[in-house]
Design an enzyme around this catalytic site. Structure first.
Site, PDB file in Angstrom:
ATOM      1  N   ASN A  10      37.819  58.725  12.324  1.00 19.39           N
ATOM      2  CA  ASN A  10      37.915  58.309  10.927  1.00 19.39           C
ATOM      3  C   ASN A  10      37.264  56.944  10.772  1.00 19.39           C
ATOM      4  O   ASN A  10      37.136  56.187  11.745  1.00 19.39           O
ATOM      5  CB  ASN A  10      39.385  58.231  10.501  1.00 19.39           C
ATOM      6  CG  ASN A  10      39.543  57.907   9.026  1.00 19.39           C
ATOM      7  OD1 ASN A  10      38.841  58.463   8.177  1.00 19.39           O
ATOM      8  ND2 ASN A  10      40.453  57.004   8.702  1.00 19.39           N
TER       9      ASN A  10
ATOM     10  N   SER B 126      36.195  49.738  10.079  1.00 20.88           N
ATOM     11  CA  SER B 126      36.599  50.135  11.431  1.00 20.88           C
ATOM     12  C   SER B 126      36.437  51.638  11.607  1.00 20.88           C
ATOM     13  O   SER B 126      36.869  52.423  10.748  1.00 20.88           O
ATOM     14  CB  SER B 126      38.068  49.785  11.695  1.00 20.88           C
ATOM     15  OG  SER B 126      38.334  48.419  11.470  1.00 20.88           O
TER      16      SER B 126
ATOM     17  N   HIS C 160      37.612  53.449   8.265  1.00 25.80           N
ATOM     18  CA  HIS C 160      38.527  52.810   7.318  1.00 25.80           C
ATOM     19  C   HIS C 160      37.925  51.489   6.854  1.00 25.80           C
ATOM     20  O   HIS C 160      37.402  50.718   7.673  1.00 25.80           O
ATOM     21  CB  HIS C 160      39.887  52.559   7.974  1.00 25.80           C
ATOM     22  CG  HIS C 160      40.870  51.920   7.053  1.00 25.80           C
ATOM     23  ND1 HIS C 160      41.522  52.621   6.060  1.00 25.80           N
ATOM     24  CD2 HIS C 160      41.319  50.635   6.955  1.00 25.80           C
ATOM     25  CE1 HIS C 160      42.313  51.810   5.398  1.00 25.80           C
ATOM     26  NE2 HIS C 160      42.204  50.593   5.913  1.00 25.80           N
TER      27      HIS C 160
END
Length: 246
Positions: free
Chosen positions: A127, A156, A129
């Site tokens: 993922n 991140s 972020h």
């Protein structure tokens, strides 16, 4: 003909079978700008694998058009058609498994995943972020950063765990917040950093360089620090041809 000559001819006639590219499924909910960055990297042979499907929990997500235009299978799986989060994630797993991915990439997928889903793809679920985790998990990161007067912001890439935005960080890119910056200005430069580092992290994984070990992420067999590989504001700005503010 000698035995050596026969052996040589046999080897010359042999053609090694090309390895299948590693397979990626991307999950989206909206515009899909990070998806586009991954598609662009693939088009330049800089992704290390192939995006084989894009799945959205919203049928009107523009990212589905991006996938279709790139010749990638685009699947709408509206979450509101399911009675529970568990039922939706079960259906999502079935769709994903049809494509046998080596990696599942969240690119603006606005759903909290169930433990069942996370465990199914643990260690191969990434993922991105919009903050320098562990700071500012959750939503509205840019508004919160500006309200707090924070001078350094960023993005991140992390492995996904059951902790919301709490998985081990792989890579970060910092952004210096300028006095007077609007939220729109911050978002624009944050997006540029997302599009810069996400394809890099995905390529590391697909090339076998990045793994999630028992003690955290490993890059080329070496443990990464808690912030992962971090690009400073200056390094990111240079890569993006931005003006480097003092």
């Amino acid at each position: 003909m000698s035995q050596d000559d026969a052996s040589s001819d046999t080897l010359n006639d042999f053609t090694a079978e090309a390895a299948e590219p590693r397979r990626v499924v991307v999950l989206i909910s909206g515009n899909g700008s990070n998806l586009q960055a991954l598609i662009d990297a693939q088009s330049y042979d800089e992704l290390g694998g192939e995006i084989v499907a894009v799945i959205s929990n919203k049928a009107d997500a523009y990212g589905l058009k991006r996938a279709h235009d790139a010749g990638i299978e685009a699947v709408a799986l509206p979450h509101r058609e399911y009675d529970s989060r568990e039922a939706f994630d079960g259906a999502l797993i079935k769709v994903i498994e049809r494509h046998q991915p080596d990696l599942v990439v969240l690119a603006g997928f606005m759903r909290i995943l169930t433990p069942r889903f996370v465990q199914r793809y643990y260690g191969r679920l990434l993922n991105i972020h919009p903050s320098l985790l562990p700071a500012y998990p959750g939503l509205d990161t840019h508004a919160r950063v500006l309200a707090d007067g924070v001078e350094e912001h960023g993005v991140s890439v992390h492995f996904v765990t059951e902790d919301l935005d709490g998985g081990p960080v792989v890579m970060q890119a910092a952004l210096r917040v300028r006095p007077g910056d609007s939220e729109e200005q911050v978002i624009e430069r944050i997006h540029a950093r997302e599009h810069l580092i996400y394809p890099i992290a995905v390529r590391w994984f697909l090339e076998g360089r990045l793994q999630l070990g028992a003690e955290g992420p490993l890059l080329d067999g070496t443990a990464l620090p808690p912030q992962g590989m971090r690009l400073s504001h200056e390094d990111a700005a240079e890569e993006l041809d931005e003006d480097i503010e003092e």
